[in-house]
Structure formats: C-alpha cells, structure tokens
Design a protein around this motif. Sequence first.
Motif, PDB file in Angstrom:
ATOM      1  N   LEU A 134     -35.380  80.280  50.799  1.00  0.00           N
ATOM      2  CA  LEU A 134     -35.099  80.334  52.240  1.00  0.00           C
ATOM      3  C   LEU A 134     -35.702  81.679  52.672  1.00  0.00           C
ATOM      4  O   LEU A 134     -35.848  82.463  52.099  1.00  0.00           O
ATOM      5  N   VAL A 144     -25.818  77.990  54.831  1.00  0.00           N
ATOM      6  CA  VAL A 144     -26.674  79.050  54.543  1.00  0.00           C
ATOM      7  C   VAL A 144     -26.076  80.500  54.448  1.00  0.00           C
ATOM      8  O   VAL A 144     -25.285  80.896  55.577  1.00  0.00           O
ATOM      9  N   ILE A 180     -24.019  82.315  57.826  1.00  0.00           N
ATOM     10  CA  ILE A 180     -24.955  82.381  58.962  1.00  0.00           C
ATOM     11  C   ILE A 180     -25.431  81.208  59.679  1.00  0.00           C
ATOM     12  O   ILE A 180     -25.425  81.096  60.981  1.00  0.00           O
ATOM     13  N   ALA A 181     -25.509  80.016  58.789  1.00  0.00           N
ATOM     14  CA  ALA A 181     -26.115  78.655  59.602  1.00  0.00           C
ATOM     15  C   ALA A 181     -25.496  77.442  58.814  1.00  0.00           C
ATOM     16  O   ALA A 181     -25.291  77.723  57.628  1.00  0.00           O
ATOM     17  N   SER A 216     -28.385  78.764  50.148  1.00  0.00           N
ATOM     18  CA  SER A 216     -27.758  77.515  50.849  1.00  0.00           C
ATOM     19  C   SER A 216     -26.924  76.800  49.815  1.00  0.00           C
ATOM     20  O   SER A 216     -27.225  76.490  48.421  1.00  0.00           O
ATOM     21  N   LEU A 232     -30.582  76.707  62.179  1.00  0.00           N
ATOM     22  CA  LEU A 232     -30.726  77.863  63.214  1.00  0.00           C
ATOM     23  C   LEU A 232     -29.339  78.820  62.919  1.00  0.00           C
ATOM     24  O   LEU A 232     -28.190  78.210  62.916  1.00  0.00           O
ATOM     25  N   SER A 233     -29.612  80.104  63.051  1.00  0.00           N
ATOM     26  CA  SER A 233     -28.719  80.841  62.999  1.00  0.00           C
ATOM     27  C   SER A 233     -28.714  81.734  64.090  1.00  0.00           C
ATOM     28  O   SER A 233     -29.772  81.942  64.849  1.00  0.00           O
TER      29      SER A 233
END
Lengths: 143, 127
Positions: free
Chosen positions: A108, B83, B70-71, B94, A88-89
Amino acid sequence: MPRRTSARDGGRSRPRRPQRHKDVPYRYGGHRERDFRCVGCRLDVPGQAPGTAHRNHCPHCLASLHVDDRVPGDRAASCRGRMEAFGLSVRPDGEWMLIHRCLACEELSANRIAGDDNVLALVRLALAPLRDPGVAGRVLLTL
Amino acid sequence: MSHDEHARQGGLSNTLKVDTFTCVWCGLTVSTFAAEGIRREHCPSCLHSRHVTDHVEGGPSDCGARMTPIAIAVLRTGDWRVVHRCVRCDELTSDPVCADDNQLILMRIAVRPLAQPPFPLEAFGTL
C-alpha cells in the motif's frame, strides 16, 4: 571552415567563448524528466501538476506504478507492478489522500490528490463503501 | 503453538487455544479469534492496531507502535478492509473488517471524504 587550432594561427586565436546559459535543460531527461505514461490508460502525463509537487498517479484513471520502496521517491522497489486506487483517506487538515494498492505484491502507498485528478473517479472511489448494500446495509442497520 | 500444530503433533485437544492481546489505545483485552474464523488484527472497539508485521519485506517488525485507522477500502468482492497507518514509521496495512467491529467508527471513516470534499459536489447534479 578553417580549423580552430591551426598551427599557422599561432597566438592569434581568441580564447573560446563559454556557452550561453540554456533555459531548457536538455541533458539527463531534461525538463520532461518526471513525465510518465500511465500503465492503465496509456495517457501521457506531464510531471508538473497543479496543487501538488509529488504526482505519482495518472489524473485520468488514478493508476500508479510500484517503483518506490519505503520512502516516496526513492525508486528502490523492484516490483514495478501496477498500483490501483484502493481507498480514500482524509488528513486532519481536510486534504484527501489516495491510497494505492499494488496488484502484484499488495503493498500500500498513500499520495495526496492533485488538482487535475479526475473528479468523477475520485467521487466514485469515495462512494465505493456505500455502493455495496451488503456490508454498508449491515453497518447502517446496526447503528 | 497454534491449534493446527497441536493436531499435527498428535496432541489433539478439544480445548480451543484462546489468545488475547491488549489494545494499545483503549486498553480493551481482545481475543485474536474473530467470529468469522479469521485472525483479528485490530481492536473491535476503537479499530486501532499495532505495528507487529513488516509488510514491505515480510516477517515481524521491530516497530511495535500504534496504528490508527485512516480509511475504508472496498475489495472487488464487496468486502470492506480497514487501512491502518503506523504513527511512528507511516507504514500502511489493511485488515479485513470483522462483524463485531465498532460500526459507528467504521461508518465515520467511510463517509469522512464526503464530509470534507476538496471540490464542490453540487457540480455532479448537472452530470
């Protein structure tokens, strides 16, 4: 039933009335064009979702399908593998973004969460980095 | 030429070939060899990376722009991965987390979703 264009009818036949407007588009998939069935839990998912116009994942198990290439919605990928929720971002405006990872080719992709997504699955995903004591414990001890 | 190619061609040397890159965000000079023996893809100080590999079609990418973290994602093995998203072409990659990465930034990215929930988390107390 008399035939519409009979030879005896001659010039008496009226011009054909145009079809009335249909509210429901029956052709080319129609109003169910963007519906899909989840590859993970086989849930029938309607295309419209509250809060987003670009639903691409199942609201129950958050699984998706690898159909898009670089641009979202282009349907240009030949992989068709199952994509599972990976992380989750958070965007700078506070919106959660769900990051999917293809199980077949490890590609992704990111998609905004929808209003009817499974809240329990989302929070489980948000808590996933803190669940495992190995890395999270090491990080917290060195802080 | 990597170390393995050196060894294959008979020119075996004891000196480890040290390869470095400069971070495009904070300017730190970083060695590409991390302590775990994996190749380092991002700066350990600010976790920023550079878009040099094309992950859709493979091979090198001609973008070369900065990639921001970002994650944090978790593999089934429990390992963390960072990520990255390219600021120019929005591609996602990633990378595995190294032991000497900035732990404060890692934990900030990991708990960022919980700091800004889109729904009230109080409802989970009744579940």
